[in-house]
Motif scaffolding. Structure first.
Motif, PDB file in Angstrom:
ATOM      1  N   LEU A  85      10.914  23.452  34.870  1.00  0.00           N
ATOM      2  CA  LEU A  85      10.561  24.297  33.463  1.00  0.00           C
ATOM      3  C   LEU A  85       9.647  23.744  32.456  1.00  0.00           C
ATOM      4  CD1 LEU A  85      14.167  25.926  33.614  1.00  0.00           C
ATOM      5  CD2 LEU A  85      12.146  27.465  33.512  1.00  0.00           C
ATOM      6  N   LYS A  86       9.118  24.422  31.791  1.00  0.00           N
ATOM      7  CA  LYS A  86       8.155  24.182  30.904  1.00  0.00           C
ATOM      8  C   LYS A  86       8.412  24.809  29.366  1.00  0.00           C
ATOM      9  CE  LYS A  86       4.344  24.179  33.968  1.00  0.00           C
ATOM     10  NZ  LYS A  86       3.039  24.715  34.461  1.00  0.00           N
ATOM     11  N   PRO A  87       8.280  24.281  28.241  1.00  0.00           N
ATOM     12  CA  PRO A  87       8.511  24.881  27.155  1.00  0.00           C
ATOM     13  C   PRO A  87       7.961  26.395  26.864  1.00  0.00           C
ATOM     14  CG  PRO A  87       7.919  22.840  26.342  1.00  0.00           C
ATOM     15  CD  PRO A  87       7.652  22.860  27.924  1.00  0.00           C
ATOM     16  N   GLU A  88       6.759  26.600  27.524  1.00  0.00           N
ATOM     17  CA  GLU A  88       6.389  28.095  27.415  1.00  0.00           C
ATOM     18  C   GLU A  88       7.221  28.949  28.150  1.00  0.00           C
ATOM     19  OE1 GLU A  88       4.608  25.071  28.073  1.00  0.00           O
ATOM     20  OE2 GLU A  88       3.149  25.468  29.686  1.00  0.00           O
ATOM     21  N   ASP A  89       8.083  28.474  29.241  1.00  0.00           N
ATOM     22  CA  ASP A  89       8.987  29.581  29.690  1.00  0.00           C
ATOM     23  C   ASP A  89      10.056  30.132  28.918  1.00  0.00           C
ATOM     24  OD1 ASP A  89       8.554  27.224  32.499  1.00  0.00           O
ATOM     25  OD2 ASP A  89       7.685  29.179  32.258  1.00  0.00           O
ATOM     26  N   THR A  90      10.190  29.471  27.712  1.00  0.00           N
ATOM     27  CA  THR A  90      11.240  29.994  26.666  1.00  0.00           C
ATOM     28  C   THR A  90      10.955  31.269  26.430  1.00  0.00           C
ATOM     29  OG1 THR A  90      11.550  27.881  25.597  1.00  0.00           O
ATOM     30  CG2 THR A  90      11.987  29.801  24.455  1.00  0.00           C
ATOM     31  N   ALA A  91      12.159  32.279  26.764  1.00  0.00           N
ATOM     32  CA  ALA A  91      12.162  33.642  26.629  1.00  0.00           C
ATOM     33  C   ALA A  91      13.500  34.067  26.973  1.00  0.00           C
ATOM     34  CB  ALA A  91      10.932  34.133  27.524  1.00  0.00           C
ATOM     35  N   VAL A  92      13.415  35.479  26.618  1.00  0.00           N
ATOM     36  CA  VAL A  92      14.777  36.204  27.044  1.00  0.00           C
ATOM     37  C   VAL A  92      14.224  36.941  28.455  1.00  0.00           C
ATOM     38  CG1 VAL A  92      16.180  38.090  26.686  1.00  0.00           C
ATOM     39  CG2 VAL A  92      15.558  36.852  24.758  1.00  0.00           C
ATOM     40  N   TYR A  93      14.970  36.592  29.449  1.00  0.00           N
ATOM     41  CA  TYR A  93      14.845  36.825  30.684  1.00  0.00           C
ATOM     42  C   TYR A  93      15.675  38.297  31.090  1.00  0.00           C
ATOM     43  CZ  TYR A  93      12.027  32.787  31.604  1.00  0.00           C
ATOM     44  OH  TYR A  93      11.172  32.165  31.691  1.00  0.00           O
ATOM     45  N   TYR A  94      15.155  39.316  31.670  1.00  0.00           N
ATOM     46  CA  TYR A  94      15.556  40.592  31.774  1.00  0.00           C
ATOM     47  C   TYR A  94      15.555  40.934  33.366  1.00  0.00           C
ATOM     48  CZ  TYR A  94      14.882  41.301  26.882  1.00  0.00           C
ATOM     49  OH  TYR A  94      15.005  41.271  25.468  1.00  0.00           O
ATOM     50  N   CYS A  95      16.603  41.720  33.791  1.00  0.00           N
ATOM     51  CA  CYS A  95      16.605  42.077  35.189  1.00  0.00           C
ATOM     52  C   CYS A  95      16.183  43.433  35.127  1.00  0.00           C
ATOM     53  CB  CYS A  95      17.899  42.086  35.803  1.00  0.00           C
ATOM     54  SG  CYS A  95      18.191  42.401  37.617  1.00  0.00           S
ATOM     55  N   LYS A  96      15.599  44.108  36.162  1.00  0.00           N
ATOM     56  CA  LYS A  96      15.033  45.348  36.125  1.00  0.00           C
ATOM     57  C   LYS A  96      15.133  46.051  37.527  1.00  0.00           C
ATOM     58  CE  LYS A  96      11.184  47.943  35.207  1.00  0.00           C
ATOM     59  NZ  LYS A  96      10.852  48.669  36.295  1.00  0.00           N
ATOM     60  N   ARG A  97      15.724  47.357  37.461  1.00  0.00           N
ATOM     61  CA  ARG A  97      15.533  48.139  38.633  1.00  0.00           C
ATOM     62  C   ARG A  97      15.045  49.660  38.325  1.00  0.00           C
ATOM     63  NH1 ARG A  97      17.148  53.008  40.956  1.00  0.00           N
ATOM     64  NH2 ARG A  97      18.634  53.095  39.342  1.00  0.00           N
ATOM     65  N   GLY A  98      13.780  49.907  38.701  1.00  0.00           N
ATOM     66  CA  GLY A  98      13.409  51.271  38.298  1.00  0.00           C
ATOM     67  C   GLY A  98      13.449  51.219  36.741  1.00  0.00           C
ATOM     68  N   PRO A  99      14.307  52.341  36.301  1.00  0.00           N
ATOM     69  CA  PRO A  99      14.154  52.605  34.798  1.00  0.00           C
ATOM     70  C   PRO A  99      15.290  51.629  34.017  1.00  0.00           C
ATOM     71  CG  PRO A  99      15.098  54.460  35.940  1.00  0.00           C
ATOM     72  CD  PRO A  99      14.599  53.404  36.947  1.00  0.00           C
ATOM     73  N   ASP A 100      15.862  51.151  34.881  1.00  0.00           N
ATOM     74  CA  ASP A 100      17.185  50.402  34.438  1.00  0.00           C
ATOM     75  C   ASP A 100      17.066  49.177  33.997  1.00  0.00           C
ATOM     76  OD1 ASP A 100      18.659  52.552  36.783  1.00  0.00           O
ATOM     77  OD2 ASP A 100      18.928  52.857  34.686  1.00  0.00           O
ATOM     78  N   TRP A 101      17.374  48.522  32.925  1.00  0.00           N
ATOM     79  CA  TRP A 101      17.127  47.262  32.451  1.00  0.00           C
ATOM     80  C   TRP A 101      18.568  46.649  32.019  1.00  0.00           C
ATOM     81  CZ3 TRP A 101      12.351  44.694  31.628  1.00  0.00           C
ATOM     82  CH2 TRP A 101      11.298  45.433  31.669  1.00  0.00           C
ATOM     83  N   GLY A 102      18.701  45.268  32.263  1.00  0.00           N
ATOM     84  CA  GLY A 102      19.789  44.477  31.674  1.00  0.00           C
ATOM     85  C   GLY A 102      19.510  44.204  30.098  1.00  0.00           C
ATOM     86  N   LYS A 103      20.486  43.380  29.612  1.00  0.00           N
ATOM     87  CA  LYS A 103      20.456  43.096  28.231  1.00  0.00           C
ATOM     88  C   LYS A 103      19.399  41.777  28.155  1.00  0.00           C
ATOM     89  CE  LYS A 103      24.060  46.031  26.641  1.00  0.00           C
ATOM     90  NZ  LYS A 103      25.291  46.189  25.827  1.00  0.00           N
ATOM     91  N   GLY A 104      19.578  41.104  29.025  1.00  0.00           N
ATOM     92  CA  GLY A 104      18.853  39.916  29.149  1.00  0.00           C
ATOM     93  C   GLY A 104      19.749  38.580  28.656  1.00  0.00           C
ATOM     94  N   THR A 105      19.010  37.544  29.083  1.00  0.00           N
ATOM     95  CA  THR A 105      19.890  36.261  28.841  1.00  0.00           C
ATOM     96  C   THR A 105      18.822  35.287  28.529  1.00  0.00           C
ATOM     97  OG1 THR A 105      21.217  34.480  29.970  1.00  0.00           O
ATOM     98  CG2 THR A 105      19.361  35.344  31.426  1.00  0.00           C
ATOM     99  N   LEU A 106      18.992  34.521  27.358  1.00  0.00           N
ATOM    100  CA  LEU A 106      18.036  33.606  26.787  1.00  0.00           C
ATOM    101  C   LEU A 106      17.625  32.346  27.504  1.00  0.00           C
ATOM    102  CD1 LEU A 106      16.235  32.982  24.376  1.00  0.00           C
ATOM    103  CD2 LEU A 106      18.194  32.349  23.190  1.00  0.00           C
ATOM    104  N   VAL A 107      16.640  31.897  27.711  1.00  0.00           N
ATOM    105  CA  VAL A 107      16.343  30.599  28.105  1.00  0.00           C
ATOM    106  C   VAL A 107      15.585  29.845  27.218  1.00  0.00           C
ATOM    107  CG1 VAL A 107      15.020  29.370  30.009  1.00  0.00           C
ATOM    108  CG2 VAL A 107      16.464  31.518  30.330  1.00  0.00           C
ATOM    109  N   THR A 108      15.898  28.487  26.855  1.00  0.00           N
ATOM    110  CA  THR A 108      15.260  27.698  26.153  1.00  0.00           C
ATOM    111  C   THR A 108      14.944  26.479  26.563  1.00  0.00           C
ATOM    112  OG1 THR A 108      16.399  28.872  23.958  1.00  0.00           O
ATOM    113  CG2 THR A 108      15.143  26.646  23.556  1.00  0.00           C
ATOM    114  N   VAL A 109      13.739  26.097  26.708  1.00  0.00           N
ATOM    115  CA  VAL A 109      13.210  25.100  27.146  1.00  0.00           C
ATOM    116  C   VAL A 109      12.542  24.118  26.063  1.00  0.00           C
ATOM    117  CG1 VAL A 109      11.657  23.792  29.027  1.00  0.00           C
ATOM    118  CG2 VAL A 109      12.491  26.118  29.318  1.00  0.00           C
ATOM    119  N   SER A 110      13.456  23.094  25.889  1.00  0.00           N
ATOM    120  CA  SER A 110      13.068  22.128  24.601  1.00  0.00           C
ATOM    121  C   SER A 110      13.823  20.600  24.927  1.00  0.00           C
ATOM    122  CB  SER A 110      13.526  22.843  23.296  1.00  0.00           C
ATOM    123  OG  SER A 110      13.325  22.080  22.407  1.00  0.00           O
ATOM    124  N   SER A 111      13.077  20.023  24.259  1.00  0.00           N
ATOM    125  CA  SER A 111      13.663  18.524  24.316  1.00  0.00           C
ATOM    126  C   SER A 111      14.315  18.288  23.042  1.00  0.00           C
ATOM    127  CB  SER A 111      12.576  17.325  24.570  1.00  0.00           C
ATOM    128  OG  SER A 111      11.502  17.543  23.709  1.00  0.00           O
TER     129      SER A 111
END
Length: 111
Positions: A85-111
């Motif tokens: 993982l790199k700092p630029e991977d820091t984001a909220v990650y979402y799961c999706k199926r067609g029109p349906d989305w999850g609420k996301g989970t936050l990934v923070t890459v930092s030292s």
């Protein structure tokens, strides 16, 4: 009603690994293409990886070689294994199926 619930995010150091999970209800993940998206602060949401109903996977350039998408049909869950993982991977990650989305989970890459 379709529900997608992501988990597994957190704080990780550069070079570390995380595995995200997307638990689905209301659908069988084995019957649909499932996607992982992410949205970094101040940026548009972007596709990271997809897995088709027959299990073929697709990765965007930023994910290829470092991330692996997989599926456990018995658990009705889709995973995103993220390595190097790199700092630029820091984001909220979402799961999706067609029109349906999850609420996301936050990934923070930092030292």
């Amino acid at each position: 009603q379709v529900q997608l619930v992501e988990s597994g995010g957190g704080l990780v150091q550069p070079g570390g690994s995380l595995t995200l999970s997307c638990a689905a209800s209301g659908i069988s993940v084995r019957l649909f293409a499932m996607d992982w998206y992410r949205q970094a602060p101040g940026k548009q949401r972007e596709l990271v990886a997809s897995i088709s109903a027959i299990g073929n996977s697709f990765y965007t350039r930023s994910a290829k070689g470092r991330f692996t998408i997989s599926r456990d049909d018995a658990k009705n869950t889709v995973y995103l294994q993220m390595n190097s993982l790199k700092p630029e991977d820091t984001a909220v990650y979402y799961c999706k199926r067609g029109p349906d989305w999850g609420k996301g989970t936050l990934v923070t890459v930092s030292s």
